[in-house]
Scaffold this motif. Structure first.
Motif, PDB file in Angstrom:
ATOM      1  N   LEU A  39       0.814  -1.218   0.000  1.00 28.39           N
ATOM      2  CA  LEU A  39       0.000   0.000   0.000  1.00 28.39           C
ATOM      3  C   LEU A  39       0.850   1.272   0.000  1.00 28.39           C
ATOM      4  O   LEU A  39       0.307   2.373  -0.119  1.00 28.39           O
ATOM      5  CB  LEU A  39      -0.933  -0.001   1.212  1.00 28.39           C
ATOM      6  CG  LEU A  39      -1.891  -1.197   1.302  1.00 28.39           C
ATOM      7  CD1 LEU A  39      -2.612  -1.206   2.652  1.00 28.39           C
ATOM      8  CD2 LEU A  39      -2.894  -1.172   0.158  1.00 28.39           C
ATOM      9  N   LEU A 109      -2.606   4.298   7.083  1.00 32.12           N
ATOM     10  CA  LEU A 109      -2.694   2.864   7.357  1.00 32.12           C
ATOM     11  C   LEU A 109      -2.768   2.655   8.860  1.00 32.12           C
ATOM     12  O   LEU A 109      -1.970   3.224   9.612  1.00 32.12           O
ATOM     13  CB  LEU A 109      -1.468   2.132   6.791  1.00 32.12           C
ATOM     14  CG  LEU A 109      -1.361   0.634   7.080  1.00 32.12           C
ATOM     15  CD1 LEU A 109      -2.493  -0.136   6.417  1.00 32.12           C
ATOM     16  CD2 LEU A 109      -0.006   0.082   6.620  1.00 32.12           C
ATOM     17  N   ARG A 130     -11.105   3.883  11.927  1.00 30.69           N
ATOM     18  CA  ARG A 130     -11.650   4.581  10.753  1.00 30.69           C
ATOM     19  C   ARG A 130     -11.521   6.091  10.910  1.00 30.69           C
ATOM     20  O   ARG A 130     -11.212   6.812   9.955  1.00 30.69           O
ATOM     21  CB  ARG A 130     -13.110   4.189  10.537  1.00 30.69           C
ATOM     22  CG  ARG A 130     -13.720   4.747   9.250  1.00 30.69           C
ATOM     23  CD  ARG A 130     -15.091   4.156   9.011  1.00 30.69           C
ATOM     24  NE  ARG A 130     -15.637   4.596   7.736  1.00 30.69           N
ATOM     25  CZ  ARG A 130     -16.380   5.689   7.582  1.00 30.69           C
ATOM     26  NH1 ARG A 130     -16.656   6.455   8.642  1.00 30.69           N
ATOM     27  NH2 ARG A 130     -16.846   6.028   6.393  1.00 30.69           N
ATOM     28  N   ASP A 136      -8.996   7.593   1.982  1.00 31.52           N
ATOM     29  CA  ASP A 136      -8.642   6.420   1.174  1.00 31.52           C
ATOM     30  C   ASP A 136      -7.662   5.494   1.900  1.00 31.52           C
ATOM     31  O   ASP A 136      -6.977   4.681   1.273  1.00 31.52           O
ATOM     32  CB  ASP A 136      -8.066   6.838  -0.174  1.00 31.52           C
ATOM     33  CG  ASP A 136      -6.806   7.686  -0.042  1.00 31.52           C
ATOM     34  OD1 ASP A 136      -6.505   8.119   1.093  1.00 31.52           O
ATOM     35  OD2 ASP A 136      -6.124   7.922  -1.059  1.00 31.52           O
ATOM     36  N   ARG A 138      -6.362   2.487   4.744  1.00 30.93           N
ATOM     37  CA  ARG A 138      -6.687   1.077   4.939  1.00 30.93           C
ATOM     38  C   ARG A 138      -6.487   0.678   6.401  1.00 30.93           C
ATOM     39  O   ARG A 138      -5.570   1.160   7.074  1.00 30.93           O
ATOM     40  CB  ARG A 138      -5.793   0.180   4.070  1.00 30.93           C
ATOM     41  CG  ARG A 138      -5.940   0.397   2.578  1.00 30.93           C
ATOM     42  CD  ARG A 138      -7.275  -0.097   2.059  1.00 30.93           C
ATOM     43  NE  ARG A 138      -7.315  -0.095   0.603  1.00 30.93           N
ATOM     44  CZ  ARG A 138      -7.624   0.973  -0.137  1.00 30.93           C
ATOM     45  NH1 ARG A 138      -7.906   2.121   0.465  1.00 30.93           N
ATOM     46  NH2 ARG A 138      -7.652   0.885  -1.461  1.00 30.93           N
ATOM     47  N   VAL A 140      -5.841  -2.797   8.432  1.00 30.33           N
ATOM     48  CA  VAL A 140      -5.462  -4.196   8.265  1.00 30.33           C
ATOM     49  C   VAL A 140      -5.251  -4.799   9.655  1.00 30.33           C
ATOM     50  O   VAL A 140      -4.461  -4.274  10.440  1.00 30.33           O
ATOM     51  CB  VAL A 140      -4.171  -4.346   7.426  1.00 30.33           C
ATOM     52  CG1 VAL A 140      -3.779  -5.817   7.297  1.00 30.33           C
ATOM     53  CG2 VAL A 140      -4.347  -3.710   6.045  1.00 30.33           C
ATOM     54  N   PHE A 194     -16.895   0.952   7.932  1.00 30.78           N
ATOM     55  CA  PHE A 194     -16.134   0.566   6.744  1.00 30.78           C
ATOM     56  C   PHE A 194     -17.088  -0.039   5.707  1.00 30.78           C
ATOM     57  O   PHE A 194     -18.007  -0.788   6.051  1.00 30.78           O
ATOM     58  CB  PHE A 194     -15.042  -0.439   7.108  1.00 30.78           C
ATOM     59  CG  PHE A 194     -13.922   0.145   7.914  1.00 30.78           C
ATOM     60  CD1 PHE A 194     -12.887   0.832   7.298  1.00 30.78           C
ATOM     61  CD2 PHE A 194     -13.894   0.002   9.297  1.00 30.78           C
ATOM     62  CE1 PHE A 194     -11.844   1.372   8.043  1.00 30.78           C
ATOM     63  CE2 PHE A 194     -12.859   0.534  10.053  1.00 30.78           C
ATOM     64  CZ  PHE A 194     -11.831   1.223   9.424  1.00 30.78           C
ATOM     65  N   THR A 196     -15.878  -1.482   2.553  1.00 31.97           N
ATOM     66  CA  THR A 196     -15.232  -2.572   1.820  1.00 31.97           C
ATOM     67  C   THR A 196     -14.442  -3.413   2.805  1.00 31.97           C
ATOM     68  O   THR A 196     -13.577  -2.889   3.518  1.00 31.97           O
ATOM     69  CB  THR A 196     -14.293  -2.030   0.729  1.00 31.97           C
ATOM     70  OG1 THR A 196     -15.052  -1.216  -0.183  1.00 31.97           O
ATOM     71  CG2 THR A 196     -13.651  -3.166  -0.048  1.00 31.97           C
ATOM     72  N   THR A 266      -8.816  -6.770   5.741  1.00 33.46           N
ATOM     73  CA  THR A 266      -8.467  -5.474   5.163  1.00 33.46           C
ATOM     74  C   THR A 266      -9.764  -4.702   4.940  1.00 33.46           C
ATOM     75  O   THR A 266     -10.693  -5.204   4.299  1.00 33.46           O
ATOM     76  CB  THR A 266      -7.728  -5.613   3.832  1.00 33.46           C
ATOM     77  OG1 THR A 266      -6.544  -6.392   4.023  1.00 33.46           O
ATOM     78  CG2 THR A 266      -7.334  -4.248   3.283  1.00 33.46           C
ATOM     79  N   SER A 268     -11.698  -0.722   4.234  1.00 32.94           N
ATOM     80  CA  SER A 268     -11.552   0.655   3.747  1.00 32.94           C
ATOM     81  C   SER A 268     -12.926   1.256   3.553  1.00 32.94           C
ATOM     82  O   SER A 268     -13.942   0.571   3.698  1.00 32.94           O
ATOM     83  CB  SER A 268     -10.767   0.679   2.424  1.00 32.94           C
ATOM     84  OG  SER A 268     -11.459  -0.037   1.423  1.00 32.94           O
TER      85      SER A 268
END
Length: 269
Positions: A39, A109, A130, A136, A138, A140, A194, A196, A266, A268
């Motif tokens: 990423l 991240l 979040r 944009d 992520r 993880v 989130f 996705t 993961t 997003s």
């Protein structure tokens, strides 16, 4: 089976790092680091960082100029981590994943390896991840699959249940391996906002030079020790030996190899 005095030496962070990290955490730290590096993040936050196994793998892969903040509730864990991994790009900070002391959109991240199972309010922690992510960014994180899919932990659990049949120590099954339902995980991550979410189930191999080392990892390097000693303060050596015997009976003498399995998430959006 003789028990070397060395297994009772060292602090909890030292024993955790000496035994548990190479036994079960390093394979997933390498996996998470590869995912994270792809990423190309420049502002990384890790929650529940423990003794810092993920940055050992990730820092060499990060772009020049990146910054990494590693947090945990346990100051002793972070103190030990800082002594093992001094790096000018890395800042260690005591923080609660459910109430992060960072501004909105502060990171691109957020990582958490095997910490979510311990959060009293997981959805709140996911919302905090979040919040501090840029739009944009992520998130993880990794959690363990069921204890039945993690060989050494399962054998240790059976051995201790036989030793304490009236009140078996259930820490491993209850907490580290208690949050493995992928449908529940996805629902909670989405409930945190989130949009996705992908979940990969990753199987790896746990390797120890002996069954005793593997048993020591669980009986000495986790809160399972407290559960054993709460039942019998003098039983730690016997519990370690019994756990080692159970592992050896299944996996043989000498070096032992067993399956470990976890879910890597993961998120997003």
């Amino acid at each position: 089976m003789p028990v070397p005095d060395s297994i009772f030496s060292g602090s909890i962070p030292e024993n955790y790092d000496r035994y548990m990290v190479p036994l079960i955490f390093e394979p997933y730290a390498a996996d998470v680091a590869r995912r994270a590096a792809a990423l190309e993040p420049r502002r990384v936050l890790e929650t529940a960082a423990g003794t810092g196994v993920v940055p050992r793998f990730l820092l060499p892969l990060l772009p020049a100029g990146s910054a990494y903040v590693a947090t945990d509730l346990s100051a002793p864990m972070l103190d030990y981590a800082a002594s093992v991994l001094p790096d000018p790009r890395l800042r260690w900070q005591t923080a609660d994943a459910q109430d992060l002391p960072f501004h909105d959109d502060a990171f691109d991240l957020v990582l958490c390896q095997f910490g979510a199972m311990f959060f009293p309010d997981r959805i709140r922690a996911y919302r905090e991840a979040r919040r501090v992510l840029e739009p944009d960014g992520r998130f993880v994180f990794a959690v363990w699959d069921a204890i039945e899919r993690n060989d050494f932990a399962d054998e240790v659990g059976h051995a201790l249940a036989a030793m304490f049949p009236a009140d078996p120590p259930r820490f491993m099954a209850r907490t580290p391996h208690g949050y493995h339902d992928v449908a529940l995980i996805e629902r909670e991550v989405r409930d945190a906002g989130f949009t996705t979410v992908t979940i990969d189930t990753v199987t790896a191999q746990s390797v120890a030079p002996s069954a005793l080392v593997a048993a020591t990892a669980y009986c000495q390097g986790t809160p399972l020790r407290g559960e054993i000693e709460a039942r019998d303060p003098s039983a730690l050596a016997e519990a370690t030996v019994r756990a080692a015997a159970a592992i050896a009976a299944r996996f043989g003498d000498g070096e032992v190899r067993g399956r470990i399995q976890a879910h890597v998430v993961t998120a997003s959006g």
